[in-house]
Design an enzyme around this catalytic site. Structure first.
Site, PDB file in Angstrom:
ATOM      1  N   LYS A 102      44.024 -32.064 -80.453  1.00 14.68           N
ATOM      2  CA  LYS A 102      43.692 -30.692 -80.050  1.00 14.68           C
ATOM      3  C   LYS A 102      42.825 -30.022 -81.122  1.00 14.68           C
ATOM      4  O   LYS A 102      41.844 -29.350 -80.821  1.00 14.68           O
ATOM      5  CB  LYS A 102      44.977 -29.882 -79.793  1.00 14.68           C
ATOM      6  CG  LYS A 102      45.687 -30.345 -78.529  1.00 14.68           C
ATOM      7  CD  LYS A 102      47.032 -29.699 -78.256  1.00 14.68           C
ATOM      8  CE  LYS A 102      47.656 -30.382 -77.036  1.00 14.68           C
ATOM      9  NZ  LYS A 102      48.921 -29.824 -76.591  1.00 14.68           N
ATOM     10  N   GLN A 130      53.913 -26.876 -79.277  1.00 13.40           N
ATOM     11  CA  GLN A 130      53.944 -28.269 -78.807  1.00 13.40           C
ATOM     12  C   GLN A 130      55.384 -28.667 -78.485  1.00 13.40           C
ATOM     13  O   GLN A 130      56.302 -28.422 -79.275  1.00 13.40           O
ATOM     14  CB  GLN A 130      53.336 -29.180 -79.892  1.00 13.40           C
ATOM     15  CG  GLN A 130      53.098 -30.608 -79.460  1.00 13.40           C
ATOM     16  CD  GLN A 130      51.973 -30.758 -78.445  1.00 13.40           C
ATOM     17  OE1 GLN A 130      51.103 -29.895 -78.298  1.00 13.40           O
ATOM     18  NE2 GLN A 130      51.975 -31.857 -77.707  1.00 13.40           N
ATOM     19  N   ASP A 184      49.068 -22.704 -72.320  1.00  3.35           N
ATOM     20  CA  ASP A 184      49.779 -23.835 -71.721  1.00  3.35           C
ATOM     21  C   ASP A 184      50.113 -23.564 -70.255  1.00  3.35           C
ATOM     22  O   ASP A 184      50.488 -24.474 -69.520  1.00  3.35           O
ATOM     23  CB  ASP A 184      51.114 -24.031 -72.460  1.00  3.35           C
ATOM     24  CG  ASP A 184      51.139 -25.287 -73.313  1.00  3.35           C
ATOM     25  OD1 ASP A 184      50.314 -26.179 -73.066  1.00  3.35           O
ATOM     26  OD2 ASP A 184      51.998 -25.363 -74.205  1.00  3.35           O
TER      27      ASP A 184
HETATM   28  N1  LUD Z   1      53.610 -29.564 -75.169  1.00  2.00           N
HETATM   29  C1  LUD Z   1      51.886 -30.929 -74.262  1.00  2.00           C
HETATM   30  N2  LUD Z   1      53.854 -31.897 -75.120  1.00  2.00           N
HETATM   31  C2  LUD Z   1      53.480 -33.231 -74.689  1.00  2.00           C
HETATM   32  N3  LUD Z   1      46.166 -38.953 -75.254  1.00  2.00           N
HETATM   33  C3  LUD Z   1      50.309 -32.739 -74.554  1.00  2.00           C
HETATM   34  C4  LUD Z   1      49.229 -34.961 -74.641  1.00  2.00           C
HETATM   35  C5  LUD Z   1      47.111 -35.459 -75.698  1.00  2.00           C
HETATM   36  N4  LUD Z   1      53.411 -27.268 -75.086  1.00  2.00           N
HETATM   37  C6  LUD Z   1      52.932 -28.473 -74.807  1.00  2.00           C
HETATM   38  O1  LUD Z   1      49.466 -32.084 -75.158  1.00  2.00           O
HETATM   39  O2  LUD Z   1      50.104 -29.848 -73.211  1.00  2.00           O
HETATM   40  C7  LUD Z   1      51.179 -29.773 -73.855  1.00  2.00           C
HETATM   41  N5  LUD Z   1      51.727 -28.573 -74.173  1.00  2.00           N
HETATM   42  N6  LUD Z   1      51.432 -32.211 -74.052  1.00  2.00           N
HETATM   43  N7  LUD Z   1      50.283 -34.070 -74.301  1.00  2.00           N
HETATM   44  C8  LUD Z   1      51.530 -34.480 -73.702  1.00  2.00           C
HETATM   45  C9  LUD Z   1      52.374 -33.238 -73.646  1.00  2.00           C
HETATM   46  C10 LUD Z   1      53.122 -30.792 -74.879  1.00  2.00           C
HETATM   47  C11 LUD Z   1      49.312 -36.283 -74.284  1.00  2.00           C
HETATM   48  C12 LUD Z   1      48.303 -37.171 -74.629  1.00  2.00           C
HETATM   49  C13 LUD Z   1      47.196 -36.765 -75.334  1.00  2.00           C
HETATM   50  C14 LUD Z   1      48.099 -34.564 -75.359  1.00  2.00           C
HETATM   51  C15 LUD Z   1      46.116 -37.729 -75.729  1.00  2.00           C
HETATM   52  O3  LUD Z   1      45.247 -37.378 -76.491  1.00  2.00           O
HETATM   53  C16 LUD Z   1      45.239 -40.011 -75.555  1.00  2.00           C
HETATM   54  C17 LUD Z   1      44.885 -40.717 -74.256  1.00  2.00           C
HETATM   55  O4  LUD Z   1      45.723 -40.704 -73.334  1.00  2.00           O
HETATM   56  O5  LUD Z   1      43.794 -41.298 -74.215  1.00  2.00           O
HETATM   57  C18 LUD Z   1      45.858 -41.073 -76.449  1.00  2.00           C
HETATM   58  C19 LUD Z   1      46.704 -40.535 -77.540  1.00  2.00           C
HETATM   59  C20 LUD Z   1      47.333 -41.631 -78.405  1.00  2.00           C
HETATM   60  O6  LUD Z   1      48.575 -41.663 -78.534  1.00  2.00           O
HETATM   61  O7  LUD Z   1      46.582 -42.429 -78.964  1.00  2.00           O
END
Ligand code: LUD
Ligand code: NAP
Length: 282
Positions: free
Chosen positions: A53, A97, A120
């Site tokens: 992020k 988060q 969010d």
């Molecule tokens: N909490 C989220 N918790 C978990 N994947 C994310 C997520 C980036 N309050 C709140 O950000 O929106 C949220 N708001 N969430 N998540 C999951 C959830 C939260 C999940 C994956 C990724 C954010 C991401 O960058 C990459 C991909 O799928 O290509 C890979 C990441 C890696 O582990 O290498």
């Protein structure tokens, strides 16, 4: 025949170019969009997501301020910080988060954020507005899923959509968004009887259960659009979704990969919401 890949990374890249332009316009009005992310504790996956992020903010010219708080932080301290950020005119978006450590009630945290800064889209005001079909800040992951479904070119209207999972962050809101687009929606969960019968009827299948490679090819209707929200790290370090890509990609019409699917879209929709929240202050 094998499924078309819905490339989340590529779509996210295109959307980010549009967001960059909106940031440029705001800067002409002397507004720099600002996002504050609060990360409590040291969950390794959360650290990766929060870092991603921050990187996205940097890339798009959004000011970002991350607060990394120790695992034992008390709920009152987090709420105190949120109150400060609520009143900070340089901050347009606030996000805690999830998950948070067990001494903290996630609902209390979410409700402490001003709805106008709830990028969010998880505050009851935004969720309520979403359900009522009113304008709101939309939850990032569900919004990302909808953009990906639309990119396949299918007409959602009248299609049978099945969502597996009913969390507040993914399953419930994506079901509402599909309904808003006139799909006929079924929501499945751990108490669902004959899950595979339900999933096999889906023209659009959205999966958010948190179990590695849970959905197999024989649970999917030929030609279906399959959105895999799950992110699971296996013991060998490999990252896999909730969908068994190997078997399902032979049956589905469209499928999202993991990584490079819903994950990058989640981050991009967060950037989108932050810019939108900043624009609303104009
Ligand atoms: N909490 C989220 N918790 C978990 N994947 C994310 C997520 C980036 N309050 C709140 O950000 O929106 C949220 N708001 N969430 N998540 C999951 C959830 C939260 C999940 C994956 C990724 C954010 C991401 O960058 C990459 C991909 O799928 O290509 C890979 C990441 C890696 O582990 O290498
Ligand atoms: P969650 O809060 O744990 O919810 C899981 C849901 O799956 C629950 O509704 C649960 O049913 C249901 N479920 C569990 N086992 C099941 C089974 N055997 N059959 C049918 N349903 C079952 O999870 P979440 O926060 O929605 O996340 C789900 C997955 O998506 C995780 O892998 C998470 O890491 C990932 N995720 C990814 C992103 C992204 O941006 N890519 C964003 C958020 C989450 P009950 O309600 O009956 O318990």
């Amino acid at each position: 025949m094998s499924a078309g890949i819905i490339d989340g990374k590529e779509i996210a890249g295109e959307l980010r170019n549009e967001i960059k332009e909106r940031v440029r316009v705001l800067k002409e009005k002397n507004i720099i969009p600002g996002l504050s992310v609060i990360l409590v504790g040291d969950d390794p996956a959360s650290q990766v997501y929060v870092r991603n992020k921050e990187k996205a903010c940097e890339e798009l010219g959004i000011r970002s301020k991350t607060f990394r708080l120790p695992q034992e932080t008390r709920q009152a301290e987090v709420i105190e910080l949120i109150k400060k950020l609520n009143d900070d005119p340089e901050i347009h978006g606030i996000l805690v988060q999830l998950p948070v450590p067990k001494q903290i009630n996630p609902d209390a945290i979410i409700e402490a954020i001003y709805p106008a800064k709830d990028v969010d889209g998880l505050h009851p005001v935004n969720m309520g507005r979403l359900i009522r079909g009113q304008e709101c800040l939309k939850p990032c992951t569900p919004h990302g899923c909808m953009v990906m479904i639309k990119r396949t070119g299918i007409d959602i209207k009248g299609k049978k959509a099945v969502v597996v999972g009913r969390s507040n962050i993914v399953g419930k809101p994506v079901s509402i968004m599909l309904l808003q687009e006139n799909a006929t929606v079924t929501v499945c969960h751990s108490k669902t009887v004959n899950l595979d019968k339900e999933t096999r009827e889906a023209d659009i299948l959205v999966v958010a259960v948190g179990r590695p490679e849970f959905i197999k090819g024989d649970m999917v209707k030929p030609g279906a659009v399959v959105i895999d929200v799950g992110i699971n790290r296996l013991d060998n370090g490999k990252l896999v979704g909730d969908v068994d890509f190997e078997s399902v990609s032979k049956i589905a019409g469209w499928i999202t990969p993991v990584p490079g699917g819903v994950g990058p879209m989640t981050i991009t929709m967060l950037m989108h919401n932050t810019v939108e929240a900043a624009e609303r202050t104009c």
